[in-house]
Enzyme design. Sequence first.
Site, PDB file in Angstrom:
ATOM      1  N   GLU A 133       0.801  -1.234   0.000  1.00  0.00           N
ATOM      2  CA  GLU A 133       0.000   0.000   0.000  1.00  0.00           C
ATOM      3  C   GLU A 133       0.836   1.287   0.000  1.00  0.00           C
ATOM      4  O   GLU A 133       0.591   2.198   0.790  1.00  0.00           O
ATOM      5  CB  GLU A 133      -0.984  -0.023   1.185  1.00  0.00           C
ATOM      6  CG  GLU A 133      -1.916  -1.224   1.130  1.00  0.00           C
ATOM      7  CD  GLU A 133      -2.742  -1.440   2.401  1.00  0.00           C
ATOM      8  OE1 GLU A 133      -2.687  -0.602   3.313  1.00  0.00           O
ATOM      9  OE2 GLU A 133      -3.444  -2.467   2.470  1.00  0.00           O
ATOM     10  N   ASN A 175       1.965  -5.200  -3.090  1.00  0.00           N
ATOM     11  CA  ASN A 175       0.572  -5.524  -2.766  1.00  0.00           C
ATOM     12  C   ASN A 175      -0.215  -4.247  -2.477  1.00  0.00           C
ATOM     13  O   ASN A 175       0.263  -3.376  -1.753  1.00  0.00           O
ATOM     14  CB  ASN A 175       0.581  -6.425  -1.514  1.00  0.00           C
ATOM     15  CG  ASN A 175      -0.781  -6.996  -1.169  1.00  0.00           C
ATOM     16  OD1 ASN A 175      -1.453  -7.578  -2.024  1.00  0.00           O
ATOM     17  ND2 ASN A 175      -1.195  -6.858   0.084  1.00  0.00           N
ATOM     18  N   HIS A 211     -10.570  -6.237  -1.565  1.00  0.00           N
ATOM     19  CA  HIS A 211     -11.515  -5.978  -0.467  1.00  0.00           C
ATOM     20  C   HIS A 211     -12.615  -5.101  -1.062  1.00  0.00           C
ATOM     21  O   HIS A 211     -12.434  -3.890  -1.204  1.00  0.00           O
ATOM     22  CB  HIS A 211     -10.855  -5.131   0.630  1.00  0.00           C
ATOM     23  CG  HIS A 211      -9.824  -5.829   1.441  1.00  0.00           C
ATOM     24  ND1 HIS A 211     -10.121  -6.831   2.329  1.00  0.00           N
ATOM     25  CD2 HIS A 211      -8.482  -5.654   1.527  1.00  0.00           C
ATOM     26  CE1 HIS A 211      -9.002  -7.237   2.920  1.00  0.00           C
ATOM     27  NE2 HIS A 211      -7.989  -6.546   2.449  1.00  0.00           N
ATOM     28  N   ASP A 243     -12.305 -10.404   0.285  1.00  0.00           N
ATOM     29  CA  ASP A 243     -13.499 -10.559   1.114  1.00  0.00           C
ATOM     30  C   ASP A 243     -14.583  -9.695   0.494  1.00  0.00           C
ATOM     31  O   ASP A 243     -14.321  -8.951  -0.471  1.00  0.00           O
ATOM     32  CB  ASP A 243     -13.253 -10.250   2.600  1.00  0.00           C
ATOM     33  CG  ASP A 243     -12.664  -8.887   2.878  1.00  0.00           C
ATOM     34  OD1 ASP A 243     -12.771  -7.995   2.013  1.00  0.00           O
ATOM     35  OD2 ASP A 243     -12.094  -8.704   3.968  1.00  0.00           O
TER      36      ASP A 243
HETATM   37  O1  G3I Z   1      -2.632  -6.666  19.168  1.00  0.00           O
HETATM   38  C1  G3I Z   1      -3.628  -5.817  19.765  1.00  0.00           C
HETATM   39  C2  G3I Z   1      -4.072  -6.401  21.051  1.00  0.00           C
HETATM   40  O2  G3I Z   1      -2.988  -6.394  21.942  1.00  0.00           O
HETATM   41  C3  G3I Z   1      -5.235  -5.560  21.608  1.00  0.00           C
HETATM   42  O3  G3I Z   1      -5.740  -6.153  22.758  1.00  0.00           O
HETATM   43  C4  G3I Z   1      -6.353  -5.475  20.568  1.00  0.00           C
HETATM   44  C5  G3I Z   1      -7.511  -4.588  21.035  1.00  0.00           C
HETATM   45  O4  G3I Z   1      -8.134  -3.955  19.943  1.00  0.00           O
HETATM   46  O5  G3I Z   1      -5.822  -4.930  19.410  1.00  0.00           O
HETATM   47  C6  G3I Z   1      -4.815  -5.730  18.830  1.00  0.00           C
HETATM   48  O6  G3I Z   1      -4.399  -5.168  17.629  1.00  0.00           O
HETATM   49  C7  G3I Z   1      -5.307  -5.232  16.553  1.00  0.00           C
HETATM   50  C8  G3I Z   1      -4.677  -6.069  15.456  1.00  0.00           C
HETATM   51  O7  G3I Z   1      -5.463  -6.032  14.296  1.00  0.00           O
HETATM   52  C9  G3I Z   1      -4.487  -7.527  15.862  1.00  0.00           C
HETATM   53  O8  G3I Z   1      -5.709  -8.113  16.195  1.00  0.00           O
HETATM   54  C10 G3I Z   1      -5.559  -3.820  16.044  1.00  0.00           C
HETATM   55  O9  G3I Z   1      -6.300  -3.097  17.017  1.00  0.00           O
HETATM   56  C11 G3I Z   1      -6.320  -3.846  14.742  1.00  0.00           C
HETATM   57  O10 G3I Z   1      -6.385  -2.531  14.210  1.00  0.00           O
HETATM   58  C12 G3I Z   1      -5.600  -4.723  13.769  1.00  0.00           C
HETATM   59  O11 G3I Z   1      -6.350  -4.753  12.568  1.00  0.00           O
HETATM   60  C13 G3I Z   1      -5.707  -5.360  11.469  1.00  0.00           C
HETATM   61  C14 G3I Z   1      -5.489  -4.310  10.363  1.00  0.00           C
HETATM   62  O12 G3I Z   1      -4.923  -4.945   9.226  1.00  0.00           O
HETATM   63  C15 G3I Z   1      -4.552  -3.191  10.819  1.00  0.00           C
HETATM   64  O13 G3I Z   1      -4.573  -2.181   9.866  1.00  0.00           O
HETATM   65  C16 G3I Z   1      -6.634  -6.438  10.933  1.00  0.00           C
HETATM   66  O14 G3I Z   1      -6.747  -7.486  11.900  1.00  0.00           O
HETATM   67  C17 G3I Z   1      -6.112  -7.001   9.619  1.00  0.00           C
HETATM   68  O15 G3I Z   1      -7.091  -7.820   9.047  1.00  0.00           O
HETATM   69  C18 G3I Z   1      -5.815  -5.857   8.664  1.00  0.00           C
HETATM   70  O16 G3I Z   1      -5.250  -6.415   7.490  1.00  0.00           O
HETATM   71  C19 G3I Z   1      -4.979  -5.482   6.424  1.00  0.00           C
HETATM   72  C20 G3I Z   1      -3.804  -6.031   5.625  1.00  0.00           C
HETATM   73  O17 G3I Z   1      -2.721  -6.292   6.474  1.00  0.00           O
HETATM   74  C21 G3I Z   1      -3.411  -5.065   4.513  1.00  0.00           C
HETATM   75  N1  G3I Z   1      -4.537  -4.740   3.662  1.00  0.00           N
HETATM   76  C22 G3I Z   1      -5.735  -4.302   4.354  1.00  0.00           C
HETATM   77  C23 G3I Z   1      -6.146  -5.299   5.425  1.00  0.00           C
HETATM   78  C24 G3I Z   1      -7.434  -4.902   6.097  1.00  0.00           C
HETATM   79  O18 G3I Z   1      -7.278  -3.667   6.761  1.00  0.00           O
END
Ligand code: G3I
Length: 322
Positions: A133, A175, A211, A243
């Site tokens: 990105e 990507n 997405h 998705d």
């Molecule tokens: O690790 C912390 C944890 O310690 C805490 O308790 C919890 C409470 O909210 O948060 C956890 O972190 C989260 C993390 O995912 C792991 O679960 C973050 O808040 C959350 O923002 C994060 O979201 C991820 C996101 O990328 C971040 O931008 C999504 O799971 C993940 O699906 C998403 O994946 C991205 C790809 O990497 C790139 N392309 C877009 C895609 C969707 O946004």
Amino acid sequence: MIADQTLRMAADRRNLLVGAACSPHLIAREPEYVQTLAREFNCLVAENCMKAAYVQPERGRFDFGPADRLVAFAEENRMRVRGHTLVWHNQMPEWMKTAGFSREEALGVMRDHIRGVLAHFKGRVFCWDVVNEALADGGGWRTKSPWFQMIGPDYVEAAFRFAREADPDVLLFYNDYGMDQPGSKADECYRMVRDFLDKGVPIDGVGFQYHLGVENHLDRSACAANVRRFRELGLAVHFTEMDMGIRKPITDELRSQQASEYANRVGIALDAGVSALVFWGFTDKYSWVPSFTKGEYDEPLLFDSSYRPKPAWKAVFDALAS
Ligand code: G3I
């Protein structure tokens, strides 16, 4: 569902990868999650645990524990692993983006990160999203990325060069999202990778995330042509994060529409010679979509929250098996 009819078998027969994003903590605690993942997919990607914030939480201290568990699971189940992701503006550890590095220092930080991760996973992860990105939605570079701000626009090609130095064999991908349909972002990405190839920047493939909500009907031949031009540059293409959220209230009619749109996406991939189809998760029980859309969209994946295959699963299976 019949035992010998799985996405994995249909994909194997076509010599295709079909994958899903997943998390080691769910593998550790949920048998149905494990069974579904291993039965249906021949490839996996870490939804989060290979990102910089997790693998290098402090400068010079790498933590590969969760990612290693994921890779071990893949190996036990004869699944390939896509690496996601080395250089991204999100999920960077605080130290990496706030230490006020000069350009030279930031290049060193990026090189050390890439080297550390690639050396660790050498031979076990077959491709990496080296840069994720880097392009802005409205055109041009994503200038708010800490990497852009610390290094400048050539951070992207520097990342690819560092990755190739670190591992001459692994496949290197760019990507991004928002280039799934013909348009300015897809054109911009095309120009970027063509320029890289002209300049000898090492790049092997491009990942299209896909997405998109169910309301985004995709024109199959236009999207296939958009993807095919990257293939014609000699690059591999993966669909990396598919998705398809449904806007609430969700009806059976919308679920059927989701199924036909998923079949359409598989059709685009097959028409364009895409070699991996990766979904961003597989069960509606766990998806980033509801929280990201503040509850507006849900049910984006192929299995429902009780791991039952949805009409979308059947449509993808039929498209792969046809
Ligand atoms: O690790 C912390 C944890 O310690 C805490 O308790 C919890 C409470 O909210 O948060 C956890 O972190 C989260 C993390 O995912 C792991 O679960 C973050 O808040 C959350 O923002 C994060 O979201 C991820 C996101 O990328 C971040 O931008 C999504 O799971 C993940 O699906 C998403 O994946 C991205 C790809 O990497 C790139 N392309 C877009 C895609 C969707 O946004």
